[in-house]
Design a protein around this motif. Sequence first.
Motif, mmCIF file in Angstrom:
data_model
loop_
_atom_site.group_PDB
_atom_site.id
_atom_site.type_symbol
_atom_site.label_atom_id
_atom_site.label_comp_id
_atom_site.label_asym_id
_atom_site.label_seq_id
_atom_site.Cartn_x
_atom_site.Cartn_y
_atom_site.Cartn_z
ATOM 1 N N ILE A 37 0.811 -1.217 0.000
ATOM 2 C CA ILE A 37 0.000 0.000 0.000
ATOM 3 C C ILE A 37 0.849 1.275 0.000
ATOM 4 O O ILE A 37 0.330 2.367 0.225
ATOM 5 C CB ILE A 37 -0.993 0.026 1.185
ATOM 6 N N ALA A 38 2.134 1.167 -0.278
ATOM 7 C CA ALA A 38 3.009 2.344 -0.250
ATOM 8 C C ALA A 38 2.613 3.371 -1.309
ATOM 9 O O ALA A 38 2.929 4.549 -1.174
ATOM 10 C CB ALA A 38 4.465 1.930 -0.431
ATOM 11 N N TYR A 39 1.878 2.952 -2.312
ATOM 12 C CA TYR A 39 1.461 3.877 -3.362
ATOM 13 C C TYR A 39 0.623 5.032 -2.825
ATOM 14 O O TYR A 39 0.589 6.111 -3.418
ATOM 15 C CB TYR A 39 0.687 3.144 -4.464
ATOM 16 N N PRO A 45 -6.506 9.452 -3.729
ATOM 17 C CA PRO A 45 -7.744 9.021 -4.391
ATOM 18 C C PRO A 45 -8.652 10.236 -4.615
ATOM 19 O O PRO A 45 -8.525 11.245 -3.926
ATOM 20 C CB PRO A 45 -8.366 8.063 -3.372
ATOM 21 N N PRO A 46 -9.571 10.159 -5.569
ATOM 22 C CA PRO A 46 -10.507 11.271 -5.755
ATOM 23 C C PRO A 46 -11.359 11.460 -4.494
ATOM 24 O O PRO A 46 -11.644 10.500 -3.775
ATOM 25 C CB PRO A 46 -11.374 10.842 -6.940
ATOM 26 N N LYS A 47 -11.741 12.697 -4.234
ATOM 27 C CA LYS A 47 -12.521 12.983 -3.027
ATOM 28 C C LYS A 47 -13.900 12.346 -3.071
ATOM 29 O O LYS A 47 -14.446 11.954 -2.057
ATOM 30 C CB LYS A 47 -12.631 14.489 -2.822
ATOM 31 N N VAL A 68 -5.543 4.086 2.241
ATOM 32 C CA VAL A 68 -5.182 5.405 2.769
ATOM 33 C C VAL A 68 -5.352 5.421 4.282
ATOM 34 O O VAL A 68 -4.472 5.882 5.020
ATOM 35 C CB VAL A 68 -6.031 6.520 2.108
ATOM 36 N N LEU A 69 -6.475 4.914 4.759
ATOM 37 C CA LEU A 69 -6.735 4.864 6.203
ATOM 38 C C LEU A 69 -5.715 3.990 6.922
ATOM 39 O O LEU A 69 -5.200 4.355 7.986
ATOM 40 C CB LEU A 69 -8.153 4.363 6.474
ATOM 41 N N GLN A 70 -5.384 2.849 6.337
ATOM 42 C CA GLN A 70 -4.405 1.953 6.939
ATOM 43 C C GLN A 70 -3.033 2.615 7.019
ATOM 44 O O GLN A 70 -2.369 2.579 8.060
ATOM 45 C CB GLN A 70 -4.333 0.656 6.134
#
Length: 142
Positions: A37-39, A45-47, A68-70
């Motif tokens: 998930i490093a990306y 991401p779009p809102k 993103v949350l992780q």
Amino acid sequence: MSARNPLSIILDQNKLTGPNYHDWFRNLKIVLNSERIAYVLEKRPPKEAAPDISRTELAKLEKHWDHVLQAKSYMLASMSNELQRRFEEAVNAADIHLHLKELYAVQTRSERHATVKELMTTRLREGTSVHEHGFPFSPASP
């Protein structure tokens, strides 16, 4: 719920305090790469989803927000309390990364510049041998 990443212990042992930004970030990337998930540190991401989004695309978007949350959770959990308070309201891991880089990477760059400058301006004292300054090779024997 997924099991805890065993590599996350390096983040527990090396919390971000500011001056250790580069070491902390290297460890964070190790953990996020192991989770694949490093990306999210670079790609936001779009809102919101487009109204005509397909189910497949919606699933990808939801997965991205989960990542993103992780990543944000790993980041916050591995910061000093002061930095946690500063970034707890941030929505995106990429925004936290960018702000930290602006705060601490530049400072480290200037410190590195000062060190290199000092090394480059250091001179051998007149009348002393190079060997006294730690020259690694001994002179060749005739």
